[in-house]
Design an enzyme around this catalytic site. Structure first.
Site, short mmCIF file in Angstrom:
data_model
loop_
_atom_site.label_atom_id
_atom_site.label_comp_id
_atom_site.label_asym_id
_atom_site.label_seq_id
_atom_site.Cartn_x
_atom_site.Cartn_y
_atom_site.Cartn_z
N CYS A 1 -76.53 32.63 -87.17
CA CYS A 1 -75.54 32.84 -86.12
C CYS A 1 -75.53 34.33 -85.80
O CYS A 1 -75.82 35.15 -86.67
CB CYS A 1 -74.16 32.41 -86.61
N TYR B 1 -64.02 33.58 -84.20
CA TYR B 1 -63.61 32.18 -84.13
C TYR B 1 -62.31 31.89 -84.87
O TYR B 1 -61.68 30.86 -84.65
CB TYR B 1 -64.74 31.26 -84.64
N HIS C 1 -68.96 30.33 -88.30
CA HIS C 1 -67.82 30.44 -87.38
C HIS C 1 -66.48 30.38 -88.11
O HIS C 1 -65.45 30.07 -87.51
CB HIS C 1 -67.88 29.39 -86.25
P1 NAD Z 1 -79.92 24.37 -73.56
O1 NAD Z 1 -78.98 23.42 -72.96
O2 NAD Z 1 -80.66 25.28 -72.67
O3 NAD Z 1 -80.95 23.54 -74.45
C1 NAD Z 1 -82.11 24.15 -74.95
C2 NAD Z 1 -83.27 23.21 -74.76
O4 NAD Z 1 -83.20 22.13 -75.71
C3 NAD Z 1 -83.32 22.56 -73.39
O5 NAD Z 1 -84.45 22.99 -72.67
C4 NAD Z 1 -83.37 21.06 -73.71
O6 NAD Z 1 -84.18 20.32 -72.83
C5 NAD Z 1 -83.89 21.07 -75.12
N1 NAD Z 1 -83.73 19.82 -75.85
C6 NAD Z 1 -82.74 18.91 -75.78
N2 NAD Z 1 -82.98 17.88 -76.61
C7 NAD Z 1 -84.14 18.16 -77.25
C8 NAD Z 1 -84.92 17.48 -78.23
N3 NAD Z 1 -84.55 16.29 -78.72
N4 NAD Z 1 -86.07 18.05 -78.65
C9 NAD Z 1 -86.49 19.23 -78.15
N5 NAD Z 1 -85.79 19.91 -77.21
C10 NAD Z 1 -84.63 19.38 -76.77
O7 NAD Z 1 -79.15 25.17 -74.70
P2 NAD Z 1 -78.82 26.71 -74.91
O8 NAD Z 1 -77.55 27.00 -74.23
O9 NAD Z 1 -79.99 27.55 -74.65
O10 NAD Z 1 -78.53 26.69 -76.47
C11 NAD Z 1 -79.52 26.21 -77.36
C12 NAD Z 1 -78.94 25.89 -78.71
O11 NAD Z 1 -78.67 27.09 -79.43
C13 NAD Z 1 -77.64 25.10 -78.68
O12 NAD Z 1 -77.61 24.17 -79.72
C14 NAD Z 1 -76.61 26.17 -78.90
O13 NAD Z 1 -75.42 25.69 -79.45
C15 NAD Z 1 -77.33 27.06 -79.86
N6 NAD Z 1 -76.80 28.42 -79.98
C16 NAD Z 1 -76.54 28.85 -81.23
C17 NAD Z 1 -76.01 30.09 -81.45
C18 NAD Z 1 -75.71 30.51 -82.87
O14 NAD Z 1 -75.01 31.48 -83.08
N7 NAD Z 1 -76.22 29.80 -83.87
C19 NAD Z 1 -75.76 30.95 -80.35
C20 NAD Z 1 -76.05 30.48 -79.06
C21 NAD Z 1 -76.59 29.21 -78.88
C1 G6P Z 2 -71.67 32.57 -79.73
C2 G6P Z 2 -71.96 31.83 -81.00
C3 G6P Z 2 -72.66 30.58 -80.72
C4 G6P Z 2 -71.93 30.01 -79.54
C5 G6P Z 2 -72.51 30.73 -78.38
C6 G6P Z 2 -72.00 30.28 -77.05
O1 G6P Z 2 -71.72 33.87 -79.89
O2 G6P Z 2 -72.36 32.49 -82.13
O3 G6P Z 2 -72.77 29.82 -81.84
O4 G6P Z 2 -71.94 28.66 -79.46
O5 G6P Z 2 -72.43 32.11 -78.59
O6 G6P Z 2 -72.46 31.08 -76.01
P1 G6P Z 2 -72.45 30.57 -74.49
O7 G6P Z 2 -72.84 31.76 -73.72
O8 G6P Z 2 -73.42 29.45 -74.43
O9 G6P Z 2 -71.05 30.09 -74.21
MN MN Z 3 -72.80 31.03 -83.77
#
Ligand code: NAD
Ligand code: G6P
Ligand code: MN
Ligand code: MN
Length: 432
Positions: free
Chosen positions: A169, A252, A199
């Site tokens: 994260c 969070y 979070h």
């Molecule tokens: P997004 O909606 O752009 O999805 C990313 C991609 O995943 C899309 O291109 C989609 O087609 C693909 N996808 C969906 N199902 C799939 C599958 N079964 N196999 C392969 N690909 C698949 O999402 P985003 O806004 O770019 O976020 C991506 C991920 O990262 C989300 O799960 C989000 O919660 C996570 N994220 C995590 C953090 C963190 O702190 N850990 C921060 C930001 C985003």
């Molecule tokens: C945060 C977190 C993620 C969260 C994301 C959402 O900073 O660490 O886990 O879900 O960003 O960002 P977004 O721009 O998609 O609302």
């Molecule tokens: Mn996060």
């Protein structure tokens, strides 16, 4: 050369990941990067894949970026697999946020009912990914970024038995960076120790002589949202609470410590027309309009509007620390192993760890005061119910997870929200 596979490669965050790998190429000699997506995301995959290749072509490094809808082809002999997919894309997130809000409850990507349903949709896909990895790249590390990151990482390690998994994260990095700024210090001048869940962690900050700077920093937590990512509105904290704990909260925590104010803010945004998910659909559209431009060969500034900024610093640094046996401090989701004594040793926690070729070794925090112990035990139990429900499709367990979640009002309203979400996401919930 190293083979990296990124599942959910069509994400708008991919240029950030490329930037992180480019920055570290000399210490992390990558040969190829495979971006994997599905039919629904194929347009995004093509655009972002071409930008990723242009980013490498603008350097002197010879790295090939492959895009594919065939996960198994990509996973063959991978060294590191990163996961950043969103089942149902942003349209599913819109439902996660709007349905609870319509019932006067918090709608958020990783908290409350929306976060529970994001886990329900993600866990069946993660199960298939791990099964493919077992067959095609049995020695690979899985670096998980897919939310809810802590819950997904616990499922992979504890239930699917894939021990070489680390959850990430960006929040700890954002906190550390903003504290350096507040204190006018450089990274090598401060020490941090984090403990808790994804979070839901607290931390303390020290100088290099071991002096505790936590009280000093608490004085700043309400200033311009110190430690707050772009996606969170931050209601002010009553800082007497934090001085008594002598701990710095994560952004969070405002949903839990300032529940009423946070809910009011989210309901107001909802009534005025746009939840965060809807705003992000617009941001995503304008980002991809930029990514399409063949003159662009670096990460555009606009990506910092997304809450996940700096995530590549976590992902790429973690991979490099494993590959180079760096033994550096990072805050990651990993097996507890006693670091937080009031939680099970096989629970996944988000804690300060030493990252080496063996993965993450969590640093022991020690005995907790009741105020942290109580929260962590409730939140971990809620996570466990969520995982059990996701694995079994048991309706009663889903209801139990809802009942335990502090952001979901217990009662018949909770059941209505559960039923509406089950119908709205039916297509992505084969287990129910
Ligand atoms: P997004 O909606 O752009 O999805 C990313 C991609 O995943 C899309 O291109 C989609 O087609 C693909 N996808 C969906 N199902 C799939 C599958 N079964 N196999 C392969 N690909 C698949 O999402 P985003 O806004 O770019 O976020 C991506 C991920 O990262 C989300 O799960 C989000 O919660 C996570 N994220 C995590 C953090 C963190 O702190 N850990 C921060 C930001 C985003
Ligand atoms: C945060 C977190 C993620 C969260 C994301 C959402 O900073 O660490 O886990 O879900 O960003 O960002 P977004 O721009 O998609 O609302
Ligand atoms: Mn996060
Ligand atoms: Mn509840």
């Amino acid at each position: 050369g190293i083979k990296i596979v990124t599942i959910g490669g069509g994400s708008s965050y991919t240029p950030e990941l490329m930037e992180g790998f480019i920055k570290r190429y000399e210490e992390l000699p990558i040969r190829e990067i495979w971006l994997v997506d599905i039919e629904e995301g194929s347009k995004k995959l093509k655009i972002v894949g071409e930008l990723a290749q242009r980013m490498w072509n603008a350097t002197s490094y010879k790295v090939k970026v492959y895009t594919t809808l065939n996960r198994r082809e990509a996973l063959k002999d991978a060294d590191f697999v990163t996961t950043q997919f969103r089942v149902g894309l942003l349209d599913a997130r819109v439902k996660d946020e709007r349905i609870p809000l319509r019932h006067g409850m918090l709608g958020q990507e990783t908290n409350g009912a929306g976060g529970i349903f994001k886990a329900f949709r993600t866990i069946p896909v993660m199960k298939e990914i791990v099964a493919d990895m077992r067959e095609l790249c049995p020695d690979a590390w899985l670096i998980n970024f897919t939310n809810p990151s802590g819950i997904i990482t616990e499922t992979v390690i504890k239930h699917f038995g894939w021990k070489k998994c680390i959850g990430l994260c960006n929040i700890p990095i954002i906190s550390m960076m903003s504290e350096l700024e507040v204190l006018h210090k450089k990274a090598e001048e401060l020490d941090f120790q984090f403990f808790g869940l994804n979070h839901f962690h607290w931390h303390k900050t020290f100088d290099k002589r071991g002096n505790d700077l936590t009280h000093e920093l608490i004085e700043h937590i309400n200033e311009k949202g110190v430690g707050t990512p772009a996606n969170i509105y931050r209601a002010d904290f009553p800082i007497e609470l934090h001085h008594t704990m002598n701990l710095l909260p994560c952004a969070y925590h405002s949903y839990y410590y300032m529940q009423k104010e946070m809910l009011e803010h989210c309901l107001q945004e909802f009534r005025e027309g746009g939840t965060r998910a809807e705003q992000m659909k617009e941001v995503e559209e304008s980002l991809f309009a930029l990514y399409k431009n063949t003159d662009l060969s670096k990460k555009p500034e606009e990506l910092s509007k997304r809450g996940g900024a700096y995530y590549s610093d976590a992902a790429c640094e973690c991979i490099s620390a494993i590959y180079n046996d760096k033994k550096i401090h990072m805050v990651v989701s990993t097996e507890n192993k006693g670091a937080i004594p009031c939680l099970a040793t096989d629970s996944v926690v988000e804690v300060s760890s030493i990252i080496s070729a063996r993965g993450a070794q969590p640093l022991a925090w020690g005995k907790l005061r009741s105020g942290q112990k109580g929260w962590l035990q409730i939140m971990k139990a809620m996570e466990e119910c969520t995982i059990e429900a996701a694995l079994t499709g048991n309706y009663g367990l889903a209801l139990e997870a809802f009942t335990m979640n502090p952001l979901i009002e217990s009662g018949w309203g909770a059941r209505e929200v559960l039923d509406e979400l089950l119908i709205a996401h039916e297509k992505y919930l084969p287990q129910f």
